[in-house]
Scaffold this motif. Structure first.
Motif, short mmCIF file in Angstrom:
data_model
loop_
_atom_site.label_atom_id
_atom_site.label_comp_id
_atom_site.label_asym_id
_atom_site.label_seq_id
_atom_site.Cartn_x
_atom_site.Cartn_y
_atom_site.Cartn_z
N VAL A 31 51.27 -36.99 11.99
CA VAL A 31 49.68 -36.06 12.57
C VAL A 31 50.50 -34.43 11.53
O VAL A 31 48.73 -33.71 11.55
CB VAL A 31 50.62 -36.36 14.12
N GLN A 32 51.04 -33.85 11.57
CA GLN A 32 51.05 -32.66 11.79
C GLN A 32 50.13 -32.26 9.63
O GLN A 32 49.33 -31.47 9.63
CB GLN A 32 52.56 -31.88 11.15
N LYS A 42 48.48 -29.72 15.28
CA LYS A 42 48.72 -31.33 16.15
C LYS A 42 48.63 -31.76 17.79
O LYS A 42 47.72 -32.75 17.93
CB LYS A 42 50.41 -30.71 15.91
N ALA A 43 48.73 -29.94 18.32
CA ALA A 43 48.78 -30.98 19.46
C ALA A 43 46.97 -31.16 20.18
O ALA A 43 46.90 -31.81 20.65
CB ALA A 43 49.28 -29.43 20.77
N LEU A 46 47.17 -34.51 19.00
CA LEU A 46 46.38 -35.66 19.80
C LEU A 46 46.59 -35.11 21.10
O LEU A 46 46.64 -36.46 22.15
CB LEU A 46 48.57 -35.33 19.77
N ARG A 47 45.55 -34.77 21.32
CA ARG A 47 45.14 -34.38 22.62
C ARG A 47 43.72 -35.11 22.64
O ARG A 47 43.29 -35.65 23.22
CB ARG A 47 44.28 -32.82 23.30
N ALA A 50 45.84 -40.01 20.46
CA ALA A 50 47.19 -40.05 21.64
C ALA A 50 48.30 -40.25 20.81
O ALA A 50 49.41 -39.60 20.70
CB ALA A 50 47.19 -40.86 22.98
N THR A 51 47.86 -40.81 19.93
CA THR A 51 48.58 -41.20 18.68
C THR A 51 48.07 -41.36 17.72
O THR A 51 46.98 -41.78 17.08
CB THR A 51 49.71 -41.88 18.36
N LYS A 52 49.11 -41.66 16.36
CA LYS A 52 49.05 -41.90 14.55
C LYS A 52 48.20 -43.26 14.83
O LYS A 52 46.84 -43.38 13.68
CB LYS A 52 50.07 -41.81 13.91
#
Length: 183
Positions: A31-32, A42-43, A46-47, A50-52
């Motif tokens: 994700v990074q 990254k945050a 993910l908002r 929710a996931t890769k």
């Protein structure tokens, strides 16, 4: 400068993630890395996703929707040159709009059907039907020409995107793909 909409941001993230998945594989993409490629945190990623896994699913959904749109455009046309031209032009534009997703879909061509998402298999079937391909009974020369045209089209479009020449190269890419189909 116009601020991108939420949908445009999501599309950019999905497309960049798809390109990274294609290049490095799902397991080897973090994700990074996606955050770095998009310029978002990254945050922030993910908002939105929710996931890769959610990003991968969004990429498969993008492929499915795009393929459905392209094939629906030519559905009423009889098999032949006009239909092929509509399909080729549609797939060129799809690749220009979604280069990462297109790269991912190209890489999934060789995947074992038992390992592919059902949505992706349905896309492949829709494309082959649109081009008049029945793997069990259609002309092998036509099969090879369609595969060749798709590969040439995708690689040429991705190069055009990379060098910023989409508008200039579009007519020649379409003509080359149609030549590969024998038109």
């Amino acid at each position: 400068m116009v601020k991108p909409t939420s949908e445009q941001i999501d599309a950019q993230i999905v497309d960049r993630a798809a390109g990274l998945f294609a290049r490095h594989g799902f397991e080897n993409t973090s994700v990074q890395q996606i955050a770095d490629a998009t310029g978002y945190s990254k945050a922030g990623i993910l908002r939105r996703f929710a996931t890769k896994d959610a990003l991968y699913e969004a990429a498969i959904t993008a492929i499915s929707r795009a393929v459905t749109a392209v094939t629906a455009e030519v559905e009423a046309l009889p098999a032949g040159e006009e239909r092929d031209q509509g399909l080729i032009a549609g797939f060129v534009d799809l690749t220009f709009q979604w280069p990462g997703v297109s790269t991912l879909s190209l890489g999934l061509i060789d995947i074992d059907p038992n390992d592919a998402p059902a949505e992706l298999l349905a896309c492949g079937e829709a494309v082959t039907r649109a081009f008049g391909i029945d793997w069990a009974s259609s002309d092998e020369e036509r099969q090879i020409r369609v595969i060749s045209a798709a590969a040439v089209l995708t690689h040429a479009c991705l190069t055009a995107v990379r060098v910023g020449r989409e508008r200039e190269w579009r007519p020649t890419i379409i003509a080359t793909a149609l030549d590969a189909l024998g038109h």
